[in-house]
Write a protein that holds these residues in place. Structure first.
Motif, PDB file in Angstrom:
ATOM      1  N   LYS A   1      31.002   5.912  23.226  1.00 12.19           N
ATOM      2  CA  LYS A   1      30.894   5.258  24.752  1.00 12.19           C
ATOM      3  C   LYS A   1      30.983   6.117  25.773  1.00 12.19           C
ATOM      4  O   LYS A   1      31.044   5.509  27.024  1.00 12.19           O
ATOM      5  CB  LYS A   1      32.132   4.331  24.790  1.00 12.19           C
ATOM      6  N   LEU A   2      31.285   7.307  25.603  1.00 10.38           N
ATOM      7  CA  LEU A   2      31.415   8.257  26.663  1.00 10.38           C
ATOM      8  C   LEU A   2      30.234   8.443  27.657  1.00 10.38           C
ATOM      9  O   LEU A   2      28.998   8.563  27.265  1.00 10.38           O
ATOM     10  CB  LEU A   2      31.420   9.724  26.161  1.00 10.38           C
ATOM     11  N   ARG A   3      30.437   8.200  28.921  1.00 11.53           N
ATOM     12  CA  ARG A   3      29.364   8.384  29.892  1.00 11.53           C
ATOM     13  C   ARG A   3      29.792   9.354  30.871  1.00 11.53           C
ATOM     14  O   ARG A   3      28.640   9.922  31.470  1.00 11.53           O
ATOM     15  CB  ARG A   3      29.076   6.786  30.718  1.00 11.53           C
ATOM     16  N   ILE A   4      30.783   9.547  31.331  1.00 15.49           N
ATOM     17  CA  ILE A   4      31.413  10.521  32.300  1.00 15.49           C
ATOM     18  C   ILE A   4      32.350  11.829  31.715  1.00 15.49           C
ATOM     19  O   ILE A   4      33.382  11.397  31.432  1.00 15.49           O
ATOM     20  CB  ILE A   4      31.947  10.007  33.480  1.00 15.49           C
ATOM     21  N   ILE A   5      31.828  12.803  32.063  1.00 15.25           N
ATOM     22  CA  ILE A   5      32.883  14.073  32.140  1.00 15.25           C
ATOM     23  C   ILE A   5      33.198  14.497  33.148  1.00 15.25           C
ATOM     24  O   ILE A   5      32.117  14.799  33.960  1.00 15.25           O
ATOM     25  CB  ILE A   5      32.405  14.989  31.198  1.00 15.25           C
ATOM     26  N   PHE A   6      34.340  14.328  34.046  1.00 13.72           N
ATOM     27  CA  PHE A   6      34.583  15.240  35.190  1.00 13.72           C
ATOM     28  C   PHE A   6      34.958  16.581  34.812  1.00 13.72           C
ATOM     29  O   PHE A   6      36.151  16.711  33.786  1.00 13.72           O
ATOM     30  CB  PHE A   6      35.610  14.582  36.001  1.00 13.72           C
TER      31      PHE A   6
END
Lengths: 80, 516
Positions: free
Chosen positions: B291-296
């Motif tokens: 489900k990962l969509r964003i890495i900051f």
């Protein structure tokens, strides 16, 4: 069938430029193989999954070389 | 949004009451805390601190991420008390020094640190109470030492509650290592933190999972994982060990993760080592949990190469920039407002100016000052402008870029200012380059390179071949550079550079080439 040691070295090879067949057991993860501190942790996590062992974070920080990691793993497998 | 973290938290407890606020692992079991339960514990701790006479006092916390840690922290800062989160990885004597220097009178201590208890009790005379971050009773004879559970029982349901702090009160003191000298305690007010939470604008659905993998005493993790996550009604999942980061992504299936560049680099090694026959989406699901969509990312510059590569796996990386002194975010790329290679646009509450290329920041998230360090404060904060020590520029679209540190600037006699780090980052990409430092010599730039010994050994290269290989690489680099940025000297080192205890290359000793 692939030996356990070769399987182990294949995992090591994901994190460095050295081929499994060129690895020497006295090689150090950080200095000789260029692992970052996080590469090392991630690598150990993969060992846990692949060889079905449980590692303690405090113990693994003592491990510096391929030989030491192999030895640690074999010991854990015998205990299991 | 309110002016206080207490406003934000109370708002979330009401809006997201039954949603899980925190999830964590105990052995292989997933445990959870809803927003309602979290708030009940926070209030009980806050009332307990009031009943024990800690109003206005400083209270330190030592421990890695845990639900008890964050509830205690929130209990402190939503009342009239000041939290001092310390790095649980520091040696005992450093922790004792920081407890004393921060004038802490109370301490939340993780059970893992119990072996330090006697030393702390002996060396920290101001400490009146130590609460062990556990529900079970504590088997220690000293009356100062009790469990967190006991603190929560002190006041009772009808006990008096602490007044709301004012927006200008210090809420948290975070120690930052700095480049020289002893660490400095950054004083952040309620308003500093609340506005940083408010002005970092991205959204997640209530209940969206965020995996917290960074150390909780760092401002980036504390404010952007925990406080920001709580403001959105997210479920913060605790990564119990860096050993298990990938496994835990599979367990918790996060949508958002905050990382430092090194983590991105490590994960990329795993991705790129996988069997090319595995479809990228299948591999992404396997590594990132599905489900990962964003890495900051923040903390250091990330090579945009990784941003491009991760996008192929359906994960967007947004690089940002900040420092503890700014609560911490100053600028960040955001979904829909993104320029890879930059560190994003400044937050709407941050004004940016430049002093000889140094980035200055003014705004509601800029710290009050360093605790009991008036001289260091005066050097860093001038007329409300925080001097970051980083050099950068804004491009025509308003995106901020960093191109070095002020201190490392090379000023050539033709008047050009060169940031060696910017060039070093590029040269470091060379396959044969292990370590590199660029120095200004003879009115030109010299690259001092320690070759990558893995590559040298793997290819069986001799001295002449190393020199030729590196020179060919430098020549290629020079082709695309303006004259003043070209490398005119190459020195191949026989030994690695000398490093400080923090593993940074000692730039001032870069010319010394002797065995370590």
């Amino acid at each position: 069938m692939m030996t356990q040691e070769m399987q182990f070295k294949k995992i090591v090879a994901q994190y460095c430029e050295v081929k499994p067949e060129d690895m020497k057991n006295e090689m150090r993860f950080r200095e000789d193989l260029g692992f970052s501190s996080l590469d090392f942790m991630s690598f150990l996590g993969e060992l846990e999954d692949t060889f079905d062992v449980e590692l303690e974070e405090d113990d693994v920080l003592q491990v510096l070389t391929i030989a030491e990691a192999l030895e640690m793993m074999e010991k854990l497998q015998q205990e299991a | 949004m309110g002016m206080l973290i207490r406003d934000i938290l109370e708002n979330s407890a009401e809006k997201f009451a039954d949603i899980q606020a925190v999830k964590w692992l105990k052995k292989k079991e997933i445990l959870e805390r809803s927003y309602t339960e979290l708030m009940e514990n926070v209030v009980a701790i806050r009332k307990g601190l009031l009943a024990e006479g800690f109003q206005g006092k400083h209270i330190a916390l030592i421990g890695v991420s845990s639900v008890e840690w964050i509830e205690s922290y929130l209990g402190v800062i939503t009342g009239n008390t000041v939290a001092v989160p310390l790095d649980a990885g520091l040696p005992g004597e450093d922790l004792i020094d920081l407890i004393n220097r921060s004038d802490s009178e109370g301490l939340f201590l993780s059970p893992k640190h119990l072996p330090l208890l006697d030393a702390i009790l002996a060396a920290c005379p101001k400490l009146r109470k130590i609460w062990i971050l556990q529900e079970e009773e504590v088997e220690v004879s000293d009356q100062k030492v009790v469990s967190l559970a006991e603190l929560k029982k002190v006041s009772g349901a009808n006990g008096a509650d602490a007044d709301r702090p004012s927006a200008e009160d210090v809420s948290t003191i975070i120690f930052t290592s700095g480049t020289t000298g002893k660490s400095k305690g950054v004083m952040l007010t309620q308003y500093n933190l609340a506005t940083n939470v408010e002005y970092v604008r991205y959204t997640a659905e209530p209940g969206a999972a965020m995996l917290s993998v960074l150390p909780i005493h760092h401002a980036f993790c504390l404010v952007m994982d925990w406080l920001k996550g709580f403001s959105l009604g997210a479920t913060i999942c605790i990564n119990d060990s860096l050993l298990h980061m990938v496994k835990n992504m599979g367990i918790f299936q996060p949508e958002v993760i905050l990382m430092v560049p090194m983590m991105v680099e490590t994960i990329y090694k795993r991705l790129s080592a996988a069997d090319p026959a595995i479809p990228k989406q299948a591999l992404a699901d396997q590594v990132f949990g599905g489900k990962l969509r964003i890495i900051f990312t923040g903390g250091a510059h990330l090579d945009p190469f990784y941003i491009e590569k991760f996008a192929e796996y359906g994960v967007d990386i947004y690089e940002g920039y900040g420092m503890s002194e700014c609560s911490p975010v100053i600028s960040s790329n955001m979904p829909g407002d993104n320029k890879p290679g930059s560190i994003g646009r400044p937050l709407a509450n941050a004004q940016i100016a430049f002093d000889n290329g140094e980035i200055l920041v003014k705004g509601s998230s800029v710290m009050m000052g360093y605790y009991q360090m008036p001289e260091e404060t005066a050097e860093t904060l001038k007329d409300g402008w925080l001097h970051t020590g980083d050099k950068g520029y804004l491009d025509e679209d308003g995106f901020l870029f960093i191109n070095g540190r002020v201190k490392n600037l090379i000023i050539l006699s033709n008047g050009e200012n060169i940031s060696p780090e910017e060039i070093e980052n590029k040269l470091a990409l060379g396959a044969l380059v292990g370590e590199v430092i660029v120095t200004g010599e003879n009115n030109g730039l010299t690259a001092r390179i320690y070759p990558d010994m893995d590559v040298v050994q793997a290819k069986g290269l001799g001295e002449t071949e190393i020199q030729a290989g590196l020179q060919a690489f430098i020549d290629e680099y020079n082709k695309n550079q303006p004259t003043y940025r070209q490398i005119t000297g190459l020195i191949v080192r026989k030994n690695p550079f000398i490093r400080s205890s923090t593993k940074k290359i000692k730039r001032q000793e870069a010319l010394i080439d002797e065995p370590l």
